[in-house]
Design a protein around this motif. Sequence first.
Motif, PDB file in Angstrom:
ATOM      1  N   THR A 105       0.798  -1.236   0.000  1.00 56.93           N
ATOM      2  CA  THR A 105       0.000   0.000   0.000  1.00 56.93           C
ATOM      3  C   THR A 105       0.827   1.280   0.000  1.00 56.93           C
ATOM      4  N   VAL A 106       2.147   1.195   0.027  1.00 61.20           N
ATOM      5  CA  VAL A 106       2.986   2.403   0.094  1.00 61.20           C
ATOM      6  C   VAL A 106       3.675   2.620  -1.248  1.00 61.20           C
ATOM      7  N   ALA A 155      -3.582   2.989   0.994  1.00 62.67           N
ATOM      8  CA  ALA A 155      -4.461   1.944   1.528  1.00 62.67           C
ATOM      9  C   ALA A 155      -5.932   2.288   1.351  1.00 62.67           C
ATOM     10  N   HIS A 156      -6.252   3.573   1.309  1.00 67.15           N
ATOM     11  CA  HIS A 156      -7.644   3.996   1.206  1.00 67.15           C
ATOM     12  C   HIS A 156      -7.804   4.931   0.009  1.00 67.15           C
ATOM     13  N   GLY A 158      -8.602   8.140  -2.237  1.00 65.35           N
ATOM     14  CA  GLY A 158      -8.475   9.573  -2.016  1.00 65.35           C
ATOM     15  C   GLY A 158      -8.175  10.239  -3.334  1.00 65.35           C
ATOM     16  N   GLU A 159      -8.546  11.491  -3.482  1.00 61.57           N
ATOM     17  CA  GLU A 159      -8.384  12.153  -4.777  1.00 61.57           C
ATOM     18  C   GLU A 159      -6.933  12.158  -5.243  1.00 61.57           C
ATOM     19  N   PHE A 160      -6.018  12.480  -4.305  1.00 58.95           N
ATOM     20  CA  PHE A 160      -4.620  12.568  -4.740  1.00 58.95           C
ATOM     21  C   PHE A 160      -4.024  11.189  -4.984  1.00 58.95           C
ATOM     22  N   VAL A 161      -4.239  10.253  -4.068  1.00 57.03           N
ATOM     23  CA  VAL A 161      -3.634   8.929  -4.263  1.00 57.03           C
ATOM     24  C   VAL A 161      -4.240   8.224  -5.479  1.00 57.03           C
ATOM     25  N   THR A 309      -5.779  12.699   8.345  1.00 59.99           N
ATOM     26  CA  THR A 309      -6.477  11.503   7.914  1.00 59.99           C
ATOM     27  C   THR A 309      -7.362  11.744   6.692  1.00 59.99           C
ATOM     28  N   ARG A 310      -7.599  13.010   6.328  1.00 59.71           N
ATOM     29  CA  ARG A 310      -8.429  13.282   5.154  1.00 59.71           C
ATOM     30  C   ARG A 310      -7.625  13.054   3.901  1.00 59.71           C
ATOM     31  N   SER A 311      -8.185  12.370   2.923  1.00 55.58           N
ATOM     32  CA  SER A 311      -7.467  12.045   1.696  1.00 55.58           C
ATOM     33  C   SER A 311      -7.726  13.061   0.604  1.00 55.58           C
TER      34      SER A 311
END
Length: 311
Positions: A105-106, A155-156, A158-161, A309-311
């Motif tokens: 996940t990294v 892992a979760h 999110g817009e950027f990931v 914690t916000r993605s």
Amino acid sequence: MPQLHVADQHWSVAPNTNLLDALNQVGVSVPYSCRAGSCHACLVRCVRGEPADLKPEALSRDQHEQGWRLACQCQIVEDLQIEAFDPLRDGVPAQVAGLDWLSPTVLRLRLTPQRALRYRAGQHLVLWAGDVARPYSLSSLPEEDRFLEFHLDCAHPGEFVDAARQFKVGDVVRLGELRGGALRYDPDWQEQPLWLLASGTGLGPLYGVLREALRQDHQGPIRLVHVARDKAEHYLQSELLALSAACPGFVIEYLERPQLPDYLLQMGVVSRQTRALVCGHPDTVDAFAKRLFLAGLPRNQLLADAFLTRS
């Protein structure tokens, strides 16, 4: 009521309305992450008028003089004209130089900026992928690396990931503001015990701090603890093992999250001169900090950086 002007739009807002809320409610896209004045993703520039700034110390004097403000920390008290941060105009272009998975996940992202940046281990930088922005800690070391390195927790969703998963070598990312962050290495600590306590990708900036400490020939013992979801998420193991082989006073410990409570119960501070740097998920940062204080570590000897914690 005060009038808020952005480009060719203007509308009335109630006095003392939060500037970030006022902008996003009418579709002016200003990114944000923490709403606490920490991430600096919501930078806007005041062209005319002055908001009530609840956290003026969050930006430098030069930034204030240029009109920059953090929208999440400002209230509208009079007519105000602002410009949102434009990554194409205000950001520094950087080319994707490398992408690889350090764990399931990294994602390790390496960027080559168009111009050299002056930074130190442990600092943060806002990254822009199109109109999506997210602050990330630097894992690279300016004296040794020719690139900027970031460890992204994917892992979760999110817009950027989600955008980062689609990056290819050669793509261009825009760099926003570089900010201090809580983490650093001080040469005055050279003889003191140094504890680096990380959870998840909190290991990234602490890896940079560790390398800086070794570069400056740190003489005290060094202890690094990495807390992860499971064994597969303990990344950089070969790099850390190589560093420990070259530095006999460097000890590495790996924990999975369920093991943390028992570990904390037996955790004690060997020396009141210990310097502790804690980074990662807010819950883990808080747990480490509370235990260290109970064990007698002076508060001014702990530096903590809780990841948003916000993605």
